[in-house]
Enzyme design. Structure first.
Site, PDB file in Angstrom:
ATOM      1  N   LYS A   1       0.793  -1.268   0.211  1.00  0.00           N
ATOM      2  CA  LYS A   1      -0.166   0.159  -0.734  1.00  0.00           C
ATOM      3  C   LYS A   1       0.865   1.087   0.069  1.00  0.00           C
ATOM      4  CE  LYS A   1      -0.604  -0.249   4.546  1.00  0.00           C
ATOM      5  NZ  LYS A   1      -1.339  -0.684   6.190  1.00  0.00           N
TER       6      LYS A   1
ATOM      7  N   ARG B   1     -10.332   0.036  15.437  1.00  0.00           N
ATOM      8  CA  ARG B   1     -10.763   0.640  13.913  1.00  0.00           C
ATOM      9  C   ARG B   1     -11.302   0.273  12.387  1.00  0.00           C
ATOM     10  NH1 ARG B   1      -4.897   1.319  10.473  1.00  0.00           N
ATOM     11  NH2 ARG B   1      -5.429  -1.314  10.190  1.00  0.00           N
TER      12      ARG B   1
ATOM     13  N   HIS C   1      -5.920  -7.303  13.396  1.00  0.00           N
ATOM     14  CA  HIS C   1      -4.528  -6.629  13.222  1.00  0.00           C
ATOM     15  C   HIS C   1      -3.973  -6.375  15.241  1.00  0.00           C
ATOM     16  CE1 HIS C   1      -2.032  -3.838  11.833  1.00  0.00           C
ATOM     17  NE2 HIS C   1      -2.073  -3.028  12.349  1.00  0.00           N
TER      18      HIS C   1
ATOM     19  N   ARG D   1       1.115 -10.435   6.846  1.00  0.00           N
ATOM     20  CA  ARG D   1       1.097  -9.496   6.042  1.00  0.00           C
ATOM     21  C   ARG D   1       2.288  -7.867   6.705  1.00  0.00           C
ATOM     22  NH1 ARG D   1      -3.590  -9.799   9.435  1.00  0.00           N
ATOM     23  NH2 ARG D   1      -3.609  -8.067  10.314  1.00  0.00           N
TER      24      ARG D   1
ATOM     25  N   TYR E   1      13.238  30.917   5.911  1.00  0.00           N
ATOM     26  CA  TYR E   1      11.966  32.303   6.736  1.00  0.00           C
ATOM     27  C   TYR E   1      12.358  32.026   8.259  1.00  0.00           C
ATOM     28  CZ  TYR E   1       9.786  30.802   1.898  1.00  0.00           C
ATOM     29  OH  TYR E   1       9.103  30.994   0.877  1.00  0.00           O
TER      30      TYR E   1
ATOM     31  N   MET F   1       9.678  24.531   0.921  1.00  0.00           N
ATOM     32  CA  MET F   1       9.247  24.200  -0.291  1.00  0.00           C
ATOM     33  C   MET F   1      10.008  23.190  -0.927  1.00  0.00           C
ATOM     34  SD  MET F   1       6.177  24.687  -2.564  1.00  0.00           S
ATOM     35  CE  MET F   1       4.622  25.122  -1.294  1.00  0.00           C
ATOM     36  N   ASP F   2      10.908  23.642  -1.571  1.00  0.00           N
ATOM     37  CA  ASP F   2      11.388  23.344  -2.221  1.00  0.00           C
ATOM     38  C   ASP F   2      13.444  22.819  -1.983  1.00  0.00           C
ATOM     39  OD1 ASP F   2       9.092  23.376  -3.939  1.00  0.00           O
ATOM     40  OD2 ASP F   2       9.726  25.545  -4.438  1.00  0.00           O
TER      41      ASP F   2
HETATM   42  C1  LIG Z   1      -0.130  -1.609   7.155  1.00  0.00           C
HETATM   43  C2  LIG Z   1      -1.005  -2.698   7.388  1.00  0.00           C
HETATM   44  C3  LIG Z   1       0.168  -3.887   8.218  1.00  0.00           C
HETATM   45  C4  LIG Z   1       1.551  -3.962   7.961  1.00  0.00           C
HETATM   46  O1  LIG Z   1       2.170  -3.760   9.025  1.00  0.00           O
HETATM   47  P1  LIG Z   1       3.165  -3.592   9.205  1.00  0.00           P
HETATM   48  O2  LIG Z   1       3.867  -2.753  10.752  1.00  0.00           O
HETATM   49  O3  LIG Z   1       4.684  -2.084   8.388  1.00  0.00           O
HETATM   50  O4  LIG Z   1       4.334  -4.238   8.893  1.00  0.00           O
HETATM   51  C5  LIG Z   1      -1.381  -5.335   7.628  1.00  0.00           C
HETATM   52  N1  LIG Z   1      -2.602  -5.391   8.528  1.00  0.00           N
HETATM   53  C6  LIG Z   1      -2.890  -4.359   7.876  1.00  0.00           C
HETATM   54  C7  LIG Z   1      -3.650  -3.957   8.287  1.00  0.00           C
HETATM   55  C8  LIG Z   1      -2.425  -2.762   7.549  1.00  0.00           C
HETATM   56  O5  LIG Z   1      -3.256  -1.870   7.713  1.00  0.00           O
END
Ligand SMILES: *Cc1c(COP(=O)(O)O)cnc(C)c1O
Length: 367
Positions: free
Chosen positions: A35, A129, A159, A216, A260, A308-309
């Site tokens: 992602k 969540r 999670h 994951r 700035y 910014m840049d």
């Molecule tokens: C982003 C995400 C992960 C990955 O988490 P890491 O800490 O980067 O391994 C796993 N499960 C869910 C649901 C997530 O949203």
């Protein structure tokens, strides 16, 4: 030459994947979490090299991210871990994408549109969540069984929210989360769902003995740490370096100020260099007057506010610094290194945010 660029070491990504995989339970599969453009590393490229290595589960956060992977030829399972507005359902089916069910109400809406949608139930075991409330065990079971008949149910997941430390109260909470998840799963064993999972990168470091059909794997794939205190398996290293270039150098004198807001006041004669990267490139503005970069094997601290840049650095002791000299924002230079995790620790965030924020105008090179 570019003004600001990142290089991503594909071999290091593959190495991180292999080393992590070796460190966990042998029948736990890896789901590559790509992602947010693979945490800034480029989702298509990263998914592609992992697909070559045999990875066939990928996770994203949005339907656009999922479609991008499919259109680039990624073939395995692709799951969207978050919400997809109901009007996109046609694309879920067209591109064969698995959608997370965030609530019973959402399941109902999806199921009314089509019975051909592939889904996984999110189960909420304490993060608050998304997902069905794991404390309502019977209701969870009922909902899962009901929608198993209405759509193509591929699995359930939860999670973990404090898996990144093995400190006692955190590990007690994590074990309770895992228990709650198991309780639900044990009641629907007969459905033989292919994927029931709860491990993220941190979970796989500290809770690998618990049975989860997959990990994951996000942040550790990229060689960064879920928490700054973590120790990663031997050989897992950051795969991304971020470099920029000096556009000019000049001398400044006591009484002058830099940038700035005039937040840096010069109190002795200094040599200052301007670097061609700014917060619009994703270089965090909280690094103003904090942090440093590497230049010709030495540390050069940031002077004044990040613009910014562009931003300014102190090169008083780096005699050879001149227009065109490279600076390392993240990565190695000689014996010194700055990781995204280091940079994050300077400003009270996490390495995840540093790499995700690198913007599109920073060119990507794969080596
Ligand atoms: C982003 C995400 C992960 C990955 O988490 P890491 O800490 O980067 O391994 C796993 N499960 C869910 C649901 C997530 O949203």
């Amino acid at each position: 030459m570019d003004r600001s660029w990142i290089t991503i070491d594909c071999r290091q990504i593959i190495d991180n994947y292999k080393k992590y995989k070796k460190s966990i339970n042998q029948n736990t599969e890896i789901m590559a979490v790509v992602k947010a453009n693979a945490y800034g590393h480029g989702a298509v490229k990263i998914a592609d090299i992992l697909q070559e290595e045999g990875v066939d589960n990928f996770a994203v956060a949005t339907i656009d991210e999922a479609i991008e992977l499919r259109e680039a030829g990624i073939k395995g399972n692709i799951i969207i871990l978050g919400y997809t507005p109901i009007d996109n359902v046609k694309d879920l089916i067209k591109y064969d994408i698995i959608q997370t069910i965030v609530s019973k109400e959402y399941a109902e809406k999806l199921s009314l549109i089509s019975s051909k949608i592939k889904v996984q139930f999110a189960i909420d075991t304490g993060m608050n969540r998304i997902g069905l409330d794991a404390d309502k065990v019977e209701e969870c079971e009922k909902i899962i069984r009901y929608y198993n008949r209405k759509m193509i149910l591929m699995g359930c997941f939860t999670h973990l929210c404090v898996a990144d430390t093995n400190e006692k109260t955190a590990s007690d909470f994590t074990k309770m989360q895992i228990d709650k998840f198991y309780k639900i799963i044990s009641r629907i064993k007969d459905l033989e769902l292919p994927y029931n999972h709860f491990l993220n990168s941190a979970g796989g470091l500290y809770y690998k003995e618990y049975e989860s059909s997959l990990v994951r794997l996000g942040i550790v794939l990229y060689g960064l740490k879920p928490d700054y205190s973590n120790i990663l398996p031997q050989g897992i290293k950051p795969a991304l370096e971020w470099k920029s270039v000096i556009s000019m150098v000049k001398k400044v004198y006591p009484g002058e100020t830099i940038g700035y807001g005039r937040t840096y006041v010069v109190d002795h004669e200094m040599k200052v260099a301007t670097v061609s990267t700014g917060y619009a490139d994703g270089y965090n503005r909280l690094l103003s007057n904090k942090g440093y970069v590497l230049c010709l094997g030495k540390k050069a601290r940031i002077l004044g506010r990040i613009c910014m840049d562009q931003f300014m650095i102190d090169v008083t002791d780096i005699f050879e610094a001149e227009e065109g000299t490279q600076v390392t924002l993240v990565g190695n230079d000689g014996t010194l290194s700055i990781t995204a995790d280091d940079m994050a620790s300077w400003i009270g965030t996490i390495g995840y945010e540093i790499v995700c924020n690198i913007s599109n105008r920073v060119k990507k090179y794969y080596i």
